[in-house]
Design a protein around this motif. Structure first.
Motif: not given
Ligand code: T1G
Length: 644
Positions: A591-606
């Motif tokens: 779950a932490d791996i997924a949260a980390h990668l989704v967080g990276a997508m969101a950071a690029e999105g921002q």
């Protein structure tokens, strides 16, 4: 004028609901219906009631905007019960769509009639909830458990003639709905009335039936279809009132949850994206005939998508052999659809009859839109646009399907640059819903509006994107892959990362997906940038491609594959090739791996948002959901990161 109005046609009362735009169920509407039941029951001159709606549709369901708020009485289940148990029989007269709570109200009525193009359905699971006003309890009593399971757990609406077959409605009305419904009501009064649905018994089903249904419902990947199934099953096992209570509790529980919030967000995002403010009030340039340049996978898919929407298409290739291959590629798409029963023989023939092929750009003279889908190489694309500049009408819209190249470079020197635009389709283009619309600085507003109109006609989800490398989707993909590689370098197993993303809801993890699509495309792009002197650090993927590992097509990429098998196997060869770049072994919670990668997508999105490449965060979510397999019930990376 109230939103629920009553008038009389002799002994028949006509109750008209008028709550534009879609007659969504508000507290006022519930109160109005409740009052109407009481008033008409008390009116001795009334023998039956026809319930009809003003505007474009029957009641389209509960008001989705009220879902985040506390429910206000009278509650819909009580209103439906009141109609069901009214002393006078009610007849629902359906046009447009009777969805969710709208169909539940129709089920409260003793009879349902509809015009032939009306739709009925219980789409609640697509909003992360289950029907909350007897959909799981009355539907099986009306049409049987199997029909109820299919309607409720898929959320897919059906047209009136199919609904009639399934026993969900009583008649399809030819001609005008209201007189037809009134005649139906008068006729019904001459016969014995059926019992209210709440009084009808329900037989239990076998365990095997429920197991099969469970397996099918679990494929959706989120909870609502399974919880809906539980509620239908419960309805076959306990009395009506207890079943209603169970349904209501499940409904309220899900409604307050994360999946429902995410799916509501997507519901509104999908209605906002097709109507950006910049095209407000602008008439789109008409498009009635389309040219496609390039008959490879992408061009053929775009041509097929246009043909499916009824647009005549001319497909251009560089010589007659290539044109024949292009035609064969499009034909293959339609053959596949015919084999799966989606296209009839006649429709197959009609699709092909509307497709011309040529190696002569002069064949484009009549086209109002030409979409270039040739090899992703700047000089090839510029040659194409030089030809288009010579052969197309000066008002014909000229579009590039590039996924990485700066559209401004492609269109340099094009006469009438205001007709130029980027239309980034996703492969396979006749299936994937996403269309990134990329206006250039000179693009005329009516050309931009035409791109959105085209998306609507093709059934695509349009998102406006500004110009940057990879636009919205591929730019986030690049960041996602880079972060996933960084995790591998930090010692996390490749298979753990893929498992984490599957666990999150993707069909495939980032490495499995690359093995399927091929590692070489992104590699060649990086090599191209290096050849131009850009400083592009070597990726782990580069090491694999140089060792001949391009993915499934070469028998291995990030994983090994046995001959004729698509099952990824952890690869010792890969471990050996990458050993110098990997720092030991590390375990991280999935779950932490997924949260980390989704967080990276969101950071690029921002960053994309901050640069004005996207208009709103919800557009970025739609790109990921419709183009990159992001699970809809997580709402997209921006939504998910906002809730984390
Ligand atoms: N609630 C609130 N607003 C809604 C709405 C709804 N249910 N449906 C549509 N709108 C708004 C929409 O945002 C847009 O607004 C305008 O209406 C026109 O919509 C108790 C829990 C009926 C087939 O899921 O499928 O009932 O942007 O552009 O193409 O068990 O709307 O103009 O301001 O889509 O003609 C179940 C969803 C609810 C139906 C018409 N119902 N709606 O399509 O117009 S759950 C749904 C649709 C429920 C009960 C439960 C379509 C449509 P704006 P549109 P359209």
């Amino acid at each position: 004028m109230s939103i629920v109005n009553i008038r009389r046609e002799g002994e028949i009362a006509v109750v008209t609901v008028d709550n534009p735009p879609v007659n969504a169920i508000s507290a006022e509407l519930r109160q109005g219906l409740s009052d109407a039941v009481a008033a008409l029951d008390a009116d001795a001159a009334v023998r039956a009631v026809v319930l009809t709606c003003a505007g474009r549709t029957f009641i389209a369901g509960a008001d989705v905007r009220e879902f985040g708020k506390p429910p206000i009485p009278p509650h819909l289940p009580d209103v439906v019960n009141a109609i069901d148990n009214a002393a006078k029989p009610w007849v629902a007269a359906i046009h447009g769509a009777a969805l969710g709570g709208g169909f539940e109200i129709a089920m409260g009525c003793r009879f349902r009639v509809a015009v032939a193009d009306a739709m009925i359905g219980l789409p609640e699971v697509t909003l992360g909830i289950i029907p909350g006003a007897s959909g799981t309890v009355r539907t099986p009593r009306l049409a049987g458990v199997e029909a109820a399971v299919s309607l409720v757990t898929t959320g897919k609406p059906m047209k009136a003639p199919k609904a009639l077959e399934a026993g969900l409605i009583d008649a399809v009305i030819e001609g005008d709905l209201l007189p037809g419904a009134i005649a139906f009501a008068r006729d019904a009064l001459t016969r014995d009335l059926p019992q209210p649905l709440s009084a009808r018994p329900l037989a239990p089903m076998s365990d095997e039936f429920w197991q099969g249904a469970r397996k099918a419902a679990s494929k959706a990947g989120h909870q609502a279809p399974l919880r809906a199934l539980d509620s239908i099953r419960n309805a076959t096992e306990v009395p009506f009132d207890a079943a209603m209570q169970y349904e209501r509790e499940t409904f309220l529980d899900l409604r307050a949850g994360d999946e429902a919030a995410a799916l509501r967000h997507v519901f509104f995002a999908e209605r906002a994206a097709p109507r950006p403010a910049v095209i407000d009030g602008i008439d789109p340039r008409p498009v009635t005939r389309v040219g496609v340049i390039g008959g490879g996978t992408m061009g053929a898919g775009i041509a097929a998508a246009c043909r499916n929407a009824g647009l005549p298409v001319v497909l251009i290739e560089r010589d007659s052999d290539a044109a024949a291959r292009g035609l064969a590629n499009v034909t293959k798409v339609f053959d596949g659809a015919r084999a799966r029963g989606i296209l009839s023989d006649e429709a197959h023939a009609e699709r092909l009859a509307g497709l011309g092929t040529s190696d002569d750009y002069a064949a484009l003279a009549e086209c109002d839109l030409v979409i270039e889908a040739v090899f992703e190489e700047i000089s090839v694309k510029r040659d194409v646009f030089a030809q288009l500049g010579q052969h197309c009408r000066t008002d014909a819209i000229l579009a590039t399907n590039t996924s990485y190249i700066d559209p401004r470079l492609i269109a340099e020197g094009l006469p009438h640059p205001e007709r130029f635009i980027g239309l980034h389709f996703f492969s396979p283009a006749h299936i994937m819903k996403l269309l990134e619309i990329v206006p250039a600085p000179e693009t005329a507003p009516e050309v931009l509006a035409a791109a959105f109109a085209l998306a609507k006609r093709l059934g695509k989800m349009p998102v406006r994107a500004g110009i940057c490398e990879g636009f919205i989707g591929n730019r986030i993909l690049k960041r996602y892959r880079a972060e996933a590689e960084a995790l591998v370098e930090s010692g996390i197993a490749i298979a753990d990362i893929d498992a984490a993303m599957r666990g999150y809801g993707f069909k495939m993890g980032p490495f499995e997906a690359q093995d399927l699509g091929g590692l070489d495309i992104a590699y060649l792009q990086r090599e191209g940038a290096r050849a131009e002197g850009q400083d592009v650090p070597e990726t782990l993927g580069d090491i694999l491609v140089r060792a001949g590992r391009k993915g499934q097509k070469t028998g291995g990429g990030w994983y090994d594959y046995a001959e004729g098998d698509r099952k990824p196997r952890v690869s010792d060869t890969v471990a050996g090739l990458l050993a110098g770049r990997i720092a030991g072994q590390r375990v991280m919670d999935l779950a932490d791996i997924a949260a980390h990668l989704v967080g990276a997508m969101a950071a690029e999105g921002q960053a994309i948002l901050d640069e004005g490449i996207a208009d709103q965060a919800s557009d970025i979510d739609l790109v990921e959901i419709h183009g990159y397999g992001f699970p809809r019930w997580k709402g997209g990376p921006m939504f998910a990161a906002g809730r984390a």
